[in-house]
Design a protein around this motif. Structure first.
Motif, mmCIF file in Angstrom:
data_model
loop_
_atom_site.group_PDB
_atom_site.id
_atom_site.type_symbol
_atom_site.label_atom_id
_atom_site.label_comp_id
_atom_site.label_asym_id
_atom_site.label_seq_id
_atom_site.Cartn_x
_atom_site.Cartn_y
_atom_site.Cartn_z
ATOM 1 N N PHE A 77 1.061 -3.645 -1.358
ATOM 2 C CA PHE A 77 0.249 -2.644 -2.035
ATOM 3 C C PHE A 77 1.072 -1.419 -2.378
ATOM 4 C CE2 PHE A 77 -2.449 -5.232 0.688
ATOM 5 C CZ PHE A 77 -3.381 -5.676 -0.234
ATOM 6 N N ARG A 78 1.018 -1.044 -3.651
ATOM 7 C CA ARG A 78 1.737 0.141 -4.122
ATOM 8 C C ARG A 78 0.832 1.348 -4.004
ATOM 9 N NH1 ARG A 78 3.802 -0.220 -9.601
ATOM 10 N NH2 ARG A 78 4.985 1.583 -8.901
ATOM 11 N N GLU A 93 5.153 8.311 -4.256
ATOM 12 C CA GLU A 93 6.460 7.677 -4.398
ATOM 13 C C GLU A 93 6.883 6.989 -3.104
ATOM 14 O OE1 GLU A 93 9.542 10.076 -6.051
ATOM 15 O OE2 GLU A 93 8.213 10.957 -7.523
ATOM 16 N N TYR A 94 6.091 7.096 -2.089
ATOM 17 C CA TYR A 94 6.376 6.485 -0.794
ATOM 18 C C TYR A 94 5.071 5.910 -0.251
ATOM 19 C CZ TYR A 94 4.243 10.804 0.774
ATOM 20 O OH TYR A 94 3.366 11.841 0.949
ATOM 21 N N GLY A 95 5.145 5.204 0.833
ATOM 22 C CA GLY A 95 3.935 4.695 1.452
ATOM 23 C C GLY A 95 3.479 3.336 0.966
ATOM 24 N N HIS A 96 4.315 2.645 0.197
ATOM 25 C CA HIS A 96 3.982 1.284 -0.223
ATOM 26 C C HIS A 96 4.014 0.402 1.019
ATOM 27 C CE1 HIS A 96 4.816 3.145 -4.016
ATOM 28 N NE2 HIS A 96 6.092 3.229 -3.744
ATOM 29 N N SER A 97 3.129 -0.576 1.116
ATOM 30 C CA SER A 97 2.993 -1.301 2.376
ATOM 31 C C SER A 97 2.304 -2.652 2.187
ATOM 32 C CB SER A 97 2.158 -0.449 3.340
ATOM 33 O OG SER A 97 1.919 -1.106 4.558
ATOM 34 N N VAL A 108 -2.811 1.706 -5.538
ATOM 35 C CA VAL A 108 -3.063 1.677 -6.982
ATOM 36 C C VAL A 108 -2.808 0.304 -7.609
ATOM 37 C CG1 VAL A 108 -2.681 4.141 -7.349
ATOM 38 C CG2 VAL A 108 -0.746 2.570 -7.499
ATOM 39 N N SER A 109 -2.045 -0.547 -6.900
ATOM 40 C CA SER A 109 -1.815 -1.892 -7.422
ATOM 41 C C SER A 109 -1.370 -2.811 -6.290
ATOM 42 C CB SER A 109 -0.781 -1.897 -8.552
ATOM 43 O OG SER A 109 0.490 -1.508 -8.082
#
Length: 82
Positions: free
Chosen positions: A30-31, A35-39, A47-48
């Motif tokens: 998950f994006r 600019e950080y925190g994708h997981s 958001v996607s």
């Protein structure tokens, strides 16, 4: 950016485009709208969603093909909750 930053070390550095997990498979990633925190954990600011390859640490080391590992860096990005 990581490819550019490690280009001078390509003879002793390998980048593997995968997430480390408890099993080798494919999983949702998950994006975040930041600019950080994708997981691999879905958060409120998601958001996607994309599908990514996952590898166990053992499979990752085997895939690297290096006879030994001196440094193993992982960007955990929210995995602390797992």
């Amino acid at each position: 950016m990581l490819q550019r930053n490690t280009a001078a070390f390509q003879h002793r550095c390998i980048l593997i485009n995968a997430a480390v997990s408890d099993r080798s498979a494919v999983t949702s990633f998950f994006r975040s709208d930041r600019e950080y925190g994708h997981s691999i954990l879905k958060t409120d600011d998601c958001v996607s969603e994309i599908q990514v390859k996952t590898l166990t640490v053992s499979d990752l080391l085997r895939e690297s093909g290096f006879p030994r590992v001196d440094l193993f860096k992982m960007d955990i990005e929210g995995g602390e909750q797992i």
